[in-house]
Design an enzyme around this catalytic site. Structure first.
Site, PDB file in Angstrom:
ATOM      1  N   TYR A 211     -59.346  24.109 -15.080  1.00 16.62           N
ATOM      2  CA  TYR A 211     -59.283  24.032 -13.614  1.00 16.62           C
ATOM      3  C   TYR A 211     -59.748  22.661 -13.128  1.00 16.62           C
ATOM      4  CZ  TYR A 211     -60.391  25.289  -8.739  1.00 16.62           C
ATOM      5  OH  TYR A 211     -60.476  25.336  -7.367  1.00 16.62           O
TER       6      TYR A 211
ATOM      7  N   ASP B   8     -42.935  31.234  -5.988  1.00 21.99           N
ATOM      8  CA  ASP B   8     -43.882  31.021  -7.071  1.00 21.99           C
ATOM      9  C   ASP B   8     -43.938  29.520  -7.296  1.00 21.99           C
ATOM     10  OD1 ASP B   8     -45.249  30.680  -9.446  1.00 21.99           O
ATOM     11  OD2 ASP B   8     -44.115  32.182 -10.563  1.00 21.99           O
ATOM     12  N   VAL B   9     -45.066  28.882  -6.971  1.00 26.29           N
ATOM     13  CA  VAL B   9     -45.123  27.424  -7.030  1.00 26.29           C
ATOM     14  C   VAL B   9     -44.940  26.877  -8.433  1.00 26.29           C
ATOM     15  CG1 VAL B   9     -46.553  27.205  -4.956  1.00 26.29           C
ATOM     16  CG2 VAL B   9     -47.662  27.359  -7.207  1.00 26.29           C
TER      17      VAL B   9
ATOM     18  N   ILE C 225     -58.214  30.616   2.537  1.00 28.84           N
ATOM     19  CA  ILE C 225     -58.067  29.299   3.153  1.00 28.84           C
ATOM     20  C   ILE C 225     -56.673  29.129   3.722  1.00 28.84           C
ATOM     21  CG2 ILE C 225     -57.953  26.827   2.640  1.00 28.84           C
ATOM     22  CD1 ILE C 225     -60.280  27.239   0.674  1.00 28.84           C
TER      23      ILE C 225
ATOM     24  N   ASN D 204     -51.807  24.632  -0.813  1.00 26.47           N
ATOM     25  CA  ASN D 204     -53.049  25.395  -0.893  1.00 26.47           C
ATOM     26  C   ASN D 204     -53.081  26.376  -2.065  1.00 26.47           C
ATOM     27  OD1 ASN D 204     -55.551  26.787   0.244  1.00 26.47           O
ATOM     28  ND2 ASN D 204     -54.056  28.447   0.326  1.00 26.47           N
TER      29      ASN D 204
ATOM     30  N   THR E 173     -63.696  33.062  -0.412  1.00 31.51           N
ATOM     31  CA  THR E 173     -62.293  33.411  -0.655  1.00 31.51           C
ATOM     32  C   THR E 173     -62.225  34.417  -1.796  1.00 31.51           C
ATOM     33  OG1 THR E 173     -61.981  31.668  -2.304  1.00 31.51           O
ATOM     34  CG2 THR E 173     -61.536  31.074   0.003  1.00 31.51           C
TER      35      THR E 173
ATOM     36  N   LYS F 224     -57.505  19.959 -11.009  1.00 30.13           N
ATOM     37  CA  LYS F 224     -57.884  19.500  -9.671  1.00 30.13           C
ATOM     38  C   LYS F 224     -58.139  17.991  -9.647  1.00 30.13           C
ATOM     39  CE  LYS F 224     -57.612  23.314  -7.266  1.00 30.13           C
ATOM     40  NZ  LYS F 224     -56.579  23.464  -6.210  1.00 30.13           N
TER      41      LYS F 224
ATOM     42  N   ARG G 100     -46.791  34.483  -3.265  1.00 26.75           N
ATOM     43  CA  ARG G 100     -46.082  35.391  -4.177  1.00 26.75           C
ATOM     44  C   ARG G 100     -45.946  36.805  -3.622  1.00 26.75           C
ATOM     45  NH1 ARG G 100     -49.305  35.122  -9.544  1.00 26.75           N
ATOM     46  NH2 ARG G 100     -50.993  35.157  -8.022  1.00 26.75           N
TER      47      ARG G 100
END
Length: 262
Positions: free
Chosen positions: A158, A62-63, A15, A89, A193, A162, A35
């Site tokens: 997860y 690295d977020v 994405i 994203n 993906t 989200k 990364r």
């Protein structure tokens, strides 16, 4: 969207790569973050081949690491100016029954999928607000998931992360509503993906189903009986960032073939 600076996390594939292509064709200057420097470099070369005049910078980060994010954003802004469009994203999904979801997995899902967005917004927002005051609107688009709108079994961490992204989107949209910056979330269903390919392999390992059967098991929740394509998500991001979208704020938009309509 000519000459607006867009920063995209998780831009090396899937994405993120599709969003980068859509924004490049619309005339944005791009910073690609992720990364893997190799993936980012490959994507930058693909973009330049399609849009030769493109100004594109790769800035590994690295977020989950605040200092890494701050350093990458500072580099990007020094080269290409303040960030006008931020697309959060980067994300990961790992499945486990709740009873086997240990604290490390729980925290990792929160760090990557929720706190990572927080870090990036904190880093870009001062410059974005300053640019908005002088006439260049700001756009923050958080790539959430239909898992931010409903529950799914075996991915509780997860789903929680989200849902947090959607909540952050709505709260921040209200806070920035009069400051020239909009904040929205895109919530894709199962999309073609690497995350879905990993999910397919996980189903194959655990159930003995064929790969085709596993893919169908994921697609069955979509009334169109297919996986969403990355370019479809990218088109939605482009729409939110383009002229005429100023009144769209605080929304969590499902790209799911109608799944959330059921």
């Amino acid at each position: 969207m000519q000459n607006r600076h867009a920063l995209i996390t998780g831009a090396g594939a899937g994405i993120g790569a599709a969003i980068a292509m859509a924004l490049a064709r619309a005339g944005c200057r791009l910073t690609l973050c992720g990364r893997s420097s190799d993936k980012l470099q490959s994507q930058a070369e693909t973009l330049r081949a399609q849009v030769p005049e493109l100004a594109v910078l790769i800035s590994p980060m690295d977020v989950t690491d605040e200092k890494s994010v701050q350093a990458a954003v500072q580099q990007a802004q020094a080269r290409l100016g303040p960030v006008n469009v931020l697309v959060n994203n980067a994300g990961q999904a790992q499945s486990q029954p709740f009873g086997k979801t240990d604290a490390a997995l729980w925290q990792h899902m929160l760090n990557v999928n929720l706190t990572g967005s927080y870090h990036c917004i904190q880093a870009v927002l001062p410059g974005m607000l300053e640019a908005a005051q002088t006439g260049t609107p700001g756009r923050i688009v958080n790539i959430a998931s239909t898992a931010g709108l409903k529950g799914y079994a075996y991915v509780s961490a997860y789903v929680a992360a989200k849902h947090g992204v959607v909540g952050l989107t709505k709260a921040l949209a209200l806070e920035l509503a009069r400051k020239g910056v909009t904040v929205n979330a895109i919530c894709p269903g199962y999309t073609e993906t690497d995350i879905v390919r990993e999910a397919v392999q996980n189903i194959v390992r655990k159930t003995g189903k064929s790969e085709a059967e596993a893919r169908q098991a994921l697609a069955v929740s979509n009334p169109q009986q297919r996986l969403v394509q990355a370019h479809e998500v990218a088109q939605s991001v482009l729409w939110l960032c383009a002229q005429g979208s100023d009144a769209i704020n605080g929304q969590a938009i499902a790209i799911d073939g109608g799944e959330m309509a059921a």
